[in-house]
Design an enzyme around this catalytic site. Structure first.
Site, PDB file in Angstrom:
ATOM      1  N   TYR A  67       0.865  -1.310  -0.027  1.00  0.00           N
ATOM      2  CA  TYR A  67      -0.242   0.044  -0.141  1.00  0.00           C
ATOM      3  C   TYR A  67       0.890   1.309  -0.016  1.00  0.00           C
ATOM      4  O   TYR A  67       1.575   1.385   0.956  1.00  0.00           O
ATOM      5  CB  TYR A  67      -0.901   0.000   1.296  1.00  0.00           C
ATOM      6  CG  TYR A  67      -1.928  -1.132   1.227  1.00  0.00           C
ATOM      7  CD1 TYR A  67      -2.311  -1.835   0.238  1.00  0.00           C
ATOM      8  CD2 TYR A  67      -2.329  -1.723   2.434  1.00  0.00           C
ATOM      9  CE1 TYR A  67      -3.217  -2.858   0.422  1.00  0.00           C
ATOM     10  CE2 TYR A  67      -3.160  -2.749   2.632  1.00  0.00           C
ATOM     11  CZ  TYR A  67      -3.571  -3.392   1.726  1.00  0.00           C
ATOM     12  OH  TYR A  67      -4.404  -4.468   1.446  1.00  0.00           O
ATOM     13  N   HIS A  84      -0.149 -12.089   0.490  1.00  0.00           N
ATOM     14  CA  HIS A  84      -1.265 -11.172  -0.152  1.00  0.00           C
ATOM     15  C   HIS A  84      -1.499 -11.396  -1.631  1.00  0.00           C
ATOM     16  O   HIS A  84      -0.569 -11.633  -2.258  1.00  0.00           O
ATOM     17  CB  HIS A  84      -0.390  -9.785   0.060  1.00  0.00           C
ATOM     18  CG  HIS A  84      -1.295  -8.482  -0.490  1.00  0.00           C
ATOM     19  ND1 HIS A  84      -0.782  -7.340  -0.173  1.00  0.00           N
ATOM     20  CD2 HIS A  84      -2.417  -8.522  -0.611  1.00  0.00           C
ATOM     21  CE1 HIS A  84      -1.451  -6.402  -0.665  1.00  0.00           C
ATOM     22  NE2 HIS A  84      -2.676  -6.994  -0.836  1.00  0.00           N
TER      23      HIS A  84
END
Length: 310
Positions: free
Chosen positions: A56, A123
């Protein structure tokens, strides 16, 4: 705030939780001071689970979150981050090797100023070779669990079928939680089809993106949103309908997302403390189930229409 236990971890976490992707400027530019205040606001008003990733903002979200966490007692929150997906200078990268997974965990610890993680997730496994996830990535994280660096291990993905496949192909107890997004919201409740399965395996369920990445908002979707045009238009009609009823679709969406007690928690992301407080207030009010039914009728044949991850 309601609290629920995630799987067999013993972690009793708030039904609404803080996703830190916004701190990395994923959706738009972020005011760092306001972002830090957003974290404080979440904790002060009962949220006790925070999720982030090195991906992110290409490490920025972890860095900004770390500045906030320095001033918050470690026993005031549960923290999860991820391995496998990264990036730099606007270019996405992926590395699901066991070696990189371990390195990534320690790097995240430094950025976040913590000495352990409550959950480490692999992820977006759809970008990985699932056999590598099973045979290399997850075993590396289990080793860190034995060392006390990681308390629990999970996996994340948009595709529920991938999550199930991995759980099916690892020893029982390896995967303790799954994080899935955009599949338990007003326009898509596909996650409910998999709850019996995950419960049978003792796997806790984390929901994310209650606004379907902007579909369920008056602001509407960003240009990069991967949803098909027909779904975007249907959700816009639903948002307009809610607006006429003086019941913001954002309110209905977040209330719906936390409405199923079998889904432990729902992650939302905002770097604006006012939005954080508003969302917390929304979940403390009763949901208008009649409006839910009306909205889903408007969405109609676009219910459960999804897209590929990007």
């Amino acid at each position: 705030m309601e609290y629920r236990t995630i799987g067999k971890t013993g972690m009793n976490i708030s039904c609404l939780s803080f996703g830190a992707s916004s701190l990395g400027g994923v959706f738009h530019e972020v005011d760092e001071k306001k972002g830090i205040k957003a974290v404080f606001t979440a904790i002060e008003h009962g949220i006790n689970f925070i999720d982030v990733s090195p991906y992110y903002g290409y490490y920025k979200a972890e860095t900004v979150l770390g500045k906030a966490l320095k001033d918050i007692p470690r026993n005031a929150y549960f923290l999860s981050t991820k391995v496998g997906r990264y990036g730099q200078n606007g270019v996405n990268t992926w590395n699901y090797s066991g070696k990189r997974a371990k390195e990534s965990v320690y790097e995240s610890m430094q950025r976040l100023h913590v000495d352990f993680f409550d959950i480490i997730n692999v992820h977006d496994i759809e970008f990985a070779d699932l056999n590598q996830v099973v045979n290399e990535t997850l075993p590396a994280l289990v080793e860190l669990k034995k060392e006390g660096v990681v308390k629990h291990v999970g996996i994340t993905d948009l595709q529920l079928e991938n999550l199930k496949w991995v759980v099916d192909h690892v020893p029982t107890g390896t995967v303790e939680s799954i994080l899935n997004f955009c599949h338990f919201c007003l326009n898509d409740d596909k996650l409910t089809d998999f709850l019996d399965y995950f419960e049978s395996k003792g796997v806790g369920v984390i929901n994310a993106s209650p606004f379907a990445m902007g579909l369920l908002s008056m602001r509407g979707v960003p240009d990069w949103h991967p949803a098909p045009k027909e779904l975007v238009e249907a959700c816009k009609r639903a948002a307009d309908f809610c607006n006429k009823k003086r019941y913001p679709i954002e309110k209905l969406a977040i209330q719906y997302a936390v409405s199923n007690p079998r889904v432990t928690t729902t992650l939302f992301s905002s770097a604006n403390p006012d939005n954080v407080l508003r969302n917390i207030q929304y979940v403390e009010e009763p949901i208008n189930t009649d409006l839910v039914n009306e909205v889903q009728k408007i969405i109609g044949n676009q219910m459960r229409v999804s897209w590929k991850n990007t």
